[in-house]
Each structure stands twice: as structure tokens, then as C-alpha cells.
Write an enzyme that holds these catalytic residues in place. Sequence first.
Site, PDB file in Angstrom:
ATOM      1  N   CYS A 280      23.004   3.313 -19.447  1.00  0.00           N
ATOM      2  CA  CYS A 280      23.584   2.252 -20.276  1.00  0.00           C
ATOM      3  C   CYS A 280      24.897   1.740 -19.696  1.00  0.00           C
ATOM      4  O   CYS A 280      25.308   0.625 -20.011  1.00  0.00           O
ATOM      5  CB  CYS A 280      23.775   2.747 -21.696  1.00  0.00           C
ATOM      6  SG  CYS A 280      24.840   4.200 -21.806  1.00  0.00           S
ATOM      7  N   ARG A 308      21.457  -7.030 -22.050  1.00  0.00           N
ATOM      8  CA  ARG A 308      22.197  -6.945 -23.317  1.00  0.00           C
ATOM      9  C   ARG A 308      22.422  -8.353 -23.873  1.00  0.00           C
ATOM     10  O   ARG A 308      22.313  -8.585 -25.078  1.00  0.00           O
ATOM     11  CB  ARG A 308      23.556  -6.255 -23.099  1.00  0.00           C
ATOM     12  CG  ARG A 308      23.495  -4.815 -22.632  1.00  0.00           C
ATOM     13  CD  ARG A 308      22.946  -3.885 -23.677  1.00  0.00           C
ATOM     14  NE  ARG A 308      23.702  -3.943 -24.910  1.00  0.00           N
ATOM     15  CZ  ARG A 308      24.867  -3.303 -25.142  1.00  0.00           C
ATOM     16  NH1 ARG A 308      25.375  -2.506 -24.215  1.00  0.00           N
ATOM     17  NH2 ARG A 308      25.491  -3.418 -26.285  1.00  0.00           N
TER      18      ARG A 308
END
Length: 323
Positions: A280, A308
Site C-alpha cells: 500500500c 487510489r
Amino acid sequence: MSTPLSSTTPIRHFLTVDDLQPDELLAVLDLADDLKAQRPRPGRGPVSDFGTALAGHSIALIFEKSSTRTRVSFEVGVRELGGHPLVLNRDQLQLGRGETVADTAKVLSRYVHAIVLRTFGQDRLETLAEAGSVPVVNALSDLAHPCQAVADLQTIREYKGGLSGLKLAYVGDGNNVAHSLLKAGAMMGMHVAVATPPGYAPDAQVVDEAIELADPSDGRITITTDPVQAVEDADVLYTDVWASMGQEAEAAERAAVFAGYQLNTASLDLARPDAIVMHCLPAHRGEEITEEVLEGDASVVFTQAENRLHAQKALLLTLLGRA
Ligand code: CP
Ligand code: NVA
């Protein structure tokens, strides 16, 4: 009588990834793909506003912890949809001086159309959602990181062409990112295998909920302390930092405990030959992942970070009834 801005539409919150039904999550992923395909790439001319879907909408983006990806992708995303993002750090708000979350929610609901919050306890998000009258989005809490999981699913589909039946191995801390991956993968019929050191397993209630979510989708959940069992034949290898925000004081102790839970070339050798590597970010090279693997051919971490933007735009449009 004065009324909050969203009083005429049902309020949809996104505090954990299963606040969306599996079919709604799939629709968000499809919309995220469309938004990605439509967006001019930086470097090929200006990426100007090309949407008006959120015209007239102001979105509060509140950060009680640091952020690069979440903050910038939400701010750019809202702007690209024609809306007005307000980035608010905790110390710029009376919240930082003790005003309650509930009062903050009631006040902001009179000004903005949605509130995105990065915070510590999940209870702060729940209070914000209960006391306010606009959609609330979890931009990371100690419990969950659902926006990350949506972008992660988009990324896996992009490289693998689907989700159902794939094995995702998460190696490291049973943290917020692991929790949201467990649920999101379960909803999509994946086999999510999580390997952590003893004592650092994912929250038992989250695991139970993930097992329930996996039932209708034929997904599968494995929780183990054996990283080899997790990564064997995996299609996706995933890791995150060993010490999350708020756990800085435990970093040295954790570094010792987690030493055997690193993604490295040995992990890649055990996974499927076409496995992808995800993180991430931010990453601590040499700790949870080696530089070689993070920068290697299997790594998709920067596309994952890009996604994202697309995933959160799709999410906001969905929650605000603009999809
Ligand atoms: N992955 C992620 O949420 O990154 P930031 O902390 O930079 O927002
Ligand atoms: N688990 C990490 C994720 C950062 C995006 C943390 O909470 O700090």
C-alpha cells in the site's frame, strides 16, 4: 427550518469495505476502470477538470494522521469531478483543541456534502457518521483501510483479468490494511491467506466477518503463522509496514519479531511464476520488503498507488448518488 445539505437523499457511509454489497463493489470497480480509461495521463497535456459530476459539491478531507497518497488522490479526484475539496489537518480544526467529533460532524454537515476522515479509532468515524448528516468515508483508521482495498482490487483485476479464485498472500502485521483486504477479497471470491507472527494476527471479529463474507462468493480465508504456507502458489503477494502510524514506539521490538515475515525473492520463488507484488506504501525497504522485490518486474506498487485516485473517484460518485 434549516436542514443539512443531504437531507433529501439516503446517506451512504463507507466505514468498512462491506458497507458496499458485493455487486455494488463490482460496480465501483467498473466505474473506476472507466474513469481511469477517460483520464489523460500526466505528461501528455494538462489534466484539467473534465467532469462536472460533483459540481457544487464541497468535500471535507480531514487528516488526524499523516498521508501522501490518500490526501493527494482525494484532493485531485474531487477537483477532477468538478467538486471543491477542503483539506483539513487536525491541528487546523477546533477538533484538535478538544471540540467533539459529534459537534464537528453536525457543523460540517451544514457546509459540505461528504466528510472523508483519516483517524485513529474506528469509533471516531462511527460517531461522525451517527452525528452528522452527510456520507462519511474512512480514509484509514486503526481498524480498516477500505479505500486502499478498493484500489487494490482494481489493480489486481487490471493485471490478472479477474478476482474470483485468485490466491492473495498477505505477509506481515495483521493490521488495518490486512483487515480490509480480508473482507474485500472474501467478498470477491478470492482466497486470502494472511501470515503473521504469533500475537499479531488480524482481529478475530474481522476474521469471522471475512469468513462469513467468503461464504456466498466461494472465497476462502486462511490465517497462519507460517509465511511459506501463505505465499505458496499465490497469485498476489502483499505486505505492509511492521509498525503502523501510532505504533512508532514499538518499531524496534516489532522489527525483531517480524524478521521472518519479509517479502523477498524467496517468497517470489514460492508463489506462482506470474505473481504480482503489492504494497500500500509507504514502504520500509529492507524491512517488510526487499528493495529488489519492491522495484522488481513483479511489482505493481506504483500503479496500485495511482489507482487510489480512480477508485476513490468512483466511490465518491457512488456514495453521493452521482454514478
Ligand atoms: N497507502 C496510503 O494510504 O498512503 P498514505 O498514508 O500516503 O495516504
Ligand atoms: N498500516 C499502515 C498503512 C499506511 C497507509 C498504517 O496504518 O500506518
